[in-house]
Scaffold this motif. Sequence first.
Motif, mmCIF file in Angstrom:
data_model
loop_
_atom_site.group_PDB
_atom_site.id
_atom_site.type_symbol
_atom_site.label_atom_id
_atom_site.label_comp_id
_atom_site.label_asym_id
_atom_site.label_seq_id
_atom_site.Cartn_x
_atom_site.Cartn_y
_atom_site.Cartn_z
ATOM 1 N N LEU A 112 0.848 -1.184 0.000
ATOM 2 C CA LEU A 112 0.000 0.000 0.000
ATOM 3 C C LEU A 112 0.885 1.234 0.000
ATOM 4 O O LEU A 112 1.901 1.267 0.671
ATOM 5 N N PRO A 114 0.269 5.281 0.466
ATOM 6 C CA PRO A 114 -0.607 6.448 0.592
ATOM 7 C C PRO A 114 -0.219 7.539 -0.397
ATOM 8 O O PRO A 114 -1.075 8.230 -0.922
ATOM 9 N N LEU A 115 1.075 7.680 -0.676
ATOM 10 C CA LEU A 115 1.505 8.783 -1.536
ATOM 11 C C LEU A 115 1.302 8.492 -3.017
ATOM 12 O O LEU A 115 0.994 9.380 -3.798
ATOM 13 N N GLY A 117 -0.986 6.554 -3.993
ATOM 14 C CA GLY A 117 -2.408 6.251 -4.143
ATOM 15 C C GLY A 117 -2.678 4.779 -4.409
ATOM 16 O O GLY A 117 -3.676 4.439 -5.020
ATOM 17 N N PRO A 120 -5.944 -0.681 -1.010
ATOM 18 C CA PRO A 120 -6.120 -2.133 -0.841
ATOM 19 C C PRO A 120 -6.777 -2.823 -2.038
ATOM 20 O O PRO A 120 -6.423 -3.960 -2.348
ATOM 21 N N PRO A 145 10.743 -3.553 5.253
ATOM 22 C CA PRO A 145 10.797 -2.599 6.368
ATOM 23 C C PRO A 145 10.909 -1.152 5.875
ATOM 24 O O PRO A 145 11.817 -0.433 6.253
ATOM 25 N N ASP A 146 9.969 -0.722 5.027
ATOM 26 C CA ASP A 146 9.956 0.690 4.612
ATOM 27 C C ASP A 146 8.559 1.248 4.880
ATOM 28 O O ASP A 146 7.701 0.547 5.415
ATOM 29 N N VAL A 147 8.348 2.510 4.517
ATOM 30 C CA VAL A 147 7.085 3.157 4.856
ATOM 31 C C VAL A 147 5.885 2.420 4.246
ATOM 32 O O VAL A 147 4.867 2.216 4.891
ATOM 33 N N GLU A 150 5.248 -0.749 6.119
ATOM 34 C CA GLU A 150 4.657 -0.385 7.408
ATOM 35 C C GLU A 150 3.158 -0.148 7.244
ATOM 36 O O GLU A 150 2.348 -0.653 8.017
ATOM 37 N N ALA A 151 2.812 0.641 6.224
ATOM 38 C CA ALA A 151 1.405 0.963 5.978
ATOM 39 C C ALA A 151 0.615 -0.320 5.739
ATOM 40 O O ALA A 151 -0.492 -0.496 6.257
ATOM 41 N N ILE A 154 0.144 -2.251 9.073
ATOM 42 C CA ILE A 154 -0.890 -1.675 9.957
ATOM 43 C C ILE A 154 -2.271 -2.003 9.384
ATOM 44 O O ILE A 154 -3.177 -2.403 10.103
ATOM 45 N N TYR A 155 -2.414 -1.808 8.093
ATOM 46 C CA TYR A 155 -3.716 -2.017 7.467
ATOM 47 C C TYR A 155 -4.177 -3.473 7.622
ATOM 48 O O TYR A 155 -5.290 -3.738 8.056
ATOM 49 N N ASN A 158 -5.092 -4.420 11.239
ATOM 50 C CA ASN A 158 -6.428 -3.938 11.622
ATOM 51 C C ASN A 158 -7.523 -4.800 11.027
ATOM 52 O O ASN A 158 -8.552 -5.035 11.629
#
Lengths: 198, 268
Positions: A112, A114-115, A117, A120, A145-147, A150-151, A154-155, A158
């Motif tokens: 994923l 975020p930047l 776009g 999921p 192990p990068d941003v 990580e995203a 977390i997703y 959850n």
Amino acid sequence: MIYTSQALETLIGEFSKLPGIGRKTAQRLALHLLKAESEDAERLAAAILDVKRRIRYCSVCLNITEKDPCSICSDAGRDHASICVVEDPSDVIALEKTNEFHGVYHVLGGALSPLEGITPDQLRVRELLNRLRGGVTEVILAMNPDVEGEATTIYLGNLLKPLGIRVTRIARGVPVGGDLEFADEATLVRALEGRIVV
Amino acid sequence: MSIEKTEAIVLRAVNYRDSSKIVTFYTKRYGKMSAIAKGARNPKSKFGSLFQPLNYLQIVFYRRESRELQYVSSSDFVRYFKSLTSDVDRFSIAMSLIEIINRVMHDEEENEAVFTLLADSLGALDGPDTFPRNTFAHFGLNLAIALGFTPNFAECLHCSEPIDLEKERKVYYVVEKGGPVCEKCTSVLSEGLHSAGAFEISAPALLILRSFTRLTPAAAARAQMEQALRNEISNFVFIYLKKHSGTLKEIKALKFLATSQYDWPGKE
Ligand SMILES: [Zn+2]
Ligand SMILES: [Zn+2]
């Protein structure tokens, strides 16, 4: 430079579409092939076509395979209740080399972002959820192990935790053979978080 | 060519060639800037792993003004924000701040106030007992002010009388002109307000926004209020920034909030 041959121009154009290949490198590759034996060029062309014709995605784990389901998914000796989720097929290869994991995989097809776009619905998340109906007890999240990784972690955490499945993530920290003194703060903080009882 | 040192926050990093990265920073001394980090993807690189969005670093780079891409030679953490990736809310808002900076700021346009706002806002988001949506609203509002689009929360656009936010319940806000319209003028203008793109906002929300122009990022992040108000102020700020920046159309990072339990600004 524009070449006098349209065929050569086309080949250079095709090469420069490949990742990490600029126009200069594309020219070098094309000129190399021009000088090579005909059989060599034919073997290369056949290998490219072969990959496209024979390799497909496993209908269970979405890894690349020649037969469906793939050899890992159709192996009765593996633990099908434990799924390791990875970003790309190359991650499966890396984990398989360790001989440490005896469960099965799920290839998301990226992470994923975020930047950029990437949401999921652009990854194989629904396919993962469908697999969880069949007696899966543990999901291991093995993202980079990068941003973006990580995203994704977390997703998926959850999303999966409310389903009553054990969800774990692989540890991050100081690399083996690395020097604690030279590790950056981020690595040290993550290493401390992931400490285990000795 | 000179060797320069500055604090920088990583906005973006994309792979370049086999082992390098092109990193976009928002720096304290040079504003937005892109640089090549040679060998940054080599596992043995000492600082390659630091070039990831959200990291607050001290960087050393070779600078040549005529060049679009600089060369970054070394880097170190100024501060590591360890909780920004701990939950979807915090993470999406943190990413939305750097996305906004990336869209709104131009290359090599130095603005220390904006740098400090960004660094302190990420710091606030990283702290315990803070509300990410507060930070989004506070950041967007103060960024607009730092860029010269200061919103008016005090007097009516039409009659210039002071607006008593303690007394009024709902106010129309004309985003394009950056000001509210009092109750009396609202009844006079009625139809014209809608065609001017006026936006209805509650008086308590405007009061909070007004106080946010004076609070530090850390104080604003901890402000207690109802969740509905949080949505209202972040929505207002999103629309305000969109209108005035001209370069911000959507915030991709906020789509991520769809996976959390709350509404998010700009949600259809
Ligand atoms: Zn398979
Ligand atoms: Zn008025």
